[in-house]
Write an enzyme that holds these catalytic residues in place. Sequence first.
Site, PDB file in Angstrom:
ATOM      1  N   HIS A 128       3.716  -2.937  10.913  1.00  0.00           N
ATOM      2  CA  HIS A 128       2.574  -2.038  11.035  1.00  0.00           C
ATOM      3  C   HIS A 128       2.243  -1.378   9.699  1.00  0.00           C
ATOM      4  CE1 HIS A 128       0.919   2.051  12.137  1.00  0.00           C
ATOM      5  NE2 HIS A 128       0.034   1.248  12.678  1.00  0.00           N
TER       6      HIS A 128
ATOM      7  N   GLU B  39      -0.331   9.239  12.231  1.00  0.00           N
ATOM      8  CA  GLU B  39      -0.641   8.396  13.387  1.00  0.00           C
ATOM      9  C   GLU B  39       0.451   8.505  14.446  1.00  0.00           C
ATOM     10  OE1 GLU B  39      -1.524   3.645  14.340  1.00  0.00           O
ATOM     11  OE2 GLU B  39      -1.293   4.340  12.274  1.00  0.00           O
TER      12      GLU B  39
ATOM     13  N   GLU C 218       0.393  -3.867   7.669  1.00  0.00           N
ATOM     14  CA  GLU C 218      -0.987  -4.002   8.150  1.00  0.00           C
ATOM     15  C   GLU C 218      -1.900  -2.977   7.481  1.00  0.00           C
ATOM     16  OE1 GLU C 218      -3.476  -2.024  11.420  1.00  0.00           O
ATOM     17  OE2 GLU C 218      -1.688  -2.928  12.334  1.00  0.00           O
ATOM     18  N   HIS C 219      -1.421  -1.733   7.378  1.00  0.00           N
ATOM     19  CA  HIS C 219      -2.196  -0.697   6.698  1.00  0.00           C
ATOM     20  C   HIS C 219      -2.399  -1.029   5.216  1.00  0.00           C
ATOM     21  CE1 HIS C 219      -2.403   2.992   9.405  1.00  0.00           C
ATOM     22  NE2 HIS C 219      -1.844   2.085  10.163  1.00  0.00           N
TER      23      HIS C 219
END
Length: 460
Positions: free
Chosen positions: A80, A160, A83-84
């Site tokens: 993840h 997040e 991905e950012h």
Amino acid sequence: MTPPSRDGSNGSGSGAQAPARAVTRTLTSDPLGGTVRRTVLPSGLRVLTEAIPAMRSVSFGIWVAVGSRDETGPQAGAAHFLEHLLFKGTHKRTALDISAEIEAVGGETNAFTTKEYTCYYARVLDDDLPLAVDVMCDLVADSVLDPADVETERGVILEEIAMHDDEPGDEVHDLFIQALYGDHPLGRLISGTEETVSPMSRRQIQSFYRRRYVPPAIVIAAAGNLDHSAVVKRIRQAIAGTPLDSGPAQPSAIRPTGPLVRVRTGGTVVEHKDTEQAHLVLGCPAIDRLDDRRFALGVLNNVLGGGMSSRLFQEIRERRGLAYSVYSYASQYADTGLFAVYAGCAPGKVDEVLTLARAELAEVAAHGITAVELARGKGMTKGSYVLGLEDTGSRMSRLAKGELLYGDLLAVDDLLARVDAVTVDEVNALAAELLAQPMSLAVVGPFTAADFPAGTSSSS
């Protein structure tokens, strides 16, 4: 395409010689869509397209066969995090360039990480597909991972995670998965935790990137008004000279089933929060995604909690008004799966909602569903398949998932035929097997472990 075997092989064999040139096949010519073609580049990277001339848009996605279950414990959240970071800049483009180039033509880009794969996608007008190919291939193949960007995105991801913790209706599903799978990688949060994300170094992320983002593990899919040969040519130009421009290799097989995933059934996990509404997930282990009974499970899910006519919705909301939201769902992975019921209700109604949900599951486990419910469940399942394919994004996803997860692409008519072939006996046998198991429960709300004494643990 050659159907996959249960060990995950795709029929080519690990010792097969890699192709010296690109190999292209036409897979289907679907009356409900367009022509689907598949090209395997010498590097093992696969390109699938569905040409739909009536559309004026194209969805373009790069799918990588790596997700949160591929991380070690200390790496939790790396997929993840990456991905950012891939949107933060390449050797040719800054982060602003990446977003501005696509937005300047009215397009959109995004990405998401799951437990078993990661996807980066863009949706643009058909004339702007070459731009989308260039930008998306650039960011996936040649990201810089600048140290300053790592620190910036670390802060974003921690926010997040904190935001997710403030959404109990989302958090309860993660809590249920943790209750079911425990310390297995499937039980971890896709985002990672503050404890794993905070110390994660650029070197760790860079290593994860270069080891996992390799051509045999990548599927590129596009759907809309396009020409397959032109898309393949543009992709080859876009990745030339990047780490994805590698030597001959065979495409990776679909994820193998591996050893049996150990699950913990019958337990209860409570997260104490002073919320106005209690959030519950009640469920059990289910079948993996290659199990032929997945079509029967889809029908069973629709009968139990798939819509306003479902048993759970009618009993808990319509007749008794105990909850605003109540539904069931199934999730399937390469080697396991789950079936669960969600309800959000006032804290004082939790016991009654749980009693009714358990009773409904027990009733179906013991006596099955009716022929009328079977017909309605089939209709809902078929309708969701077809109606879900009315935009280029869903058709692009269908191509990629068929290749990446199943090793095969069923035509829409074949999918509908598989649903039509489901019998009431098959659904009832599956219900008896799954729903008679001890149920696991996750609760987020103003409760403590003492409120659910049998097999309960508390996460706070």
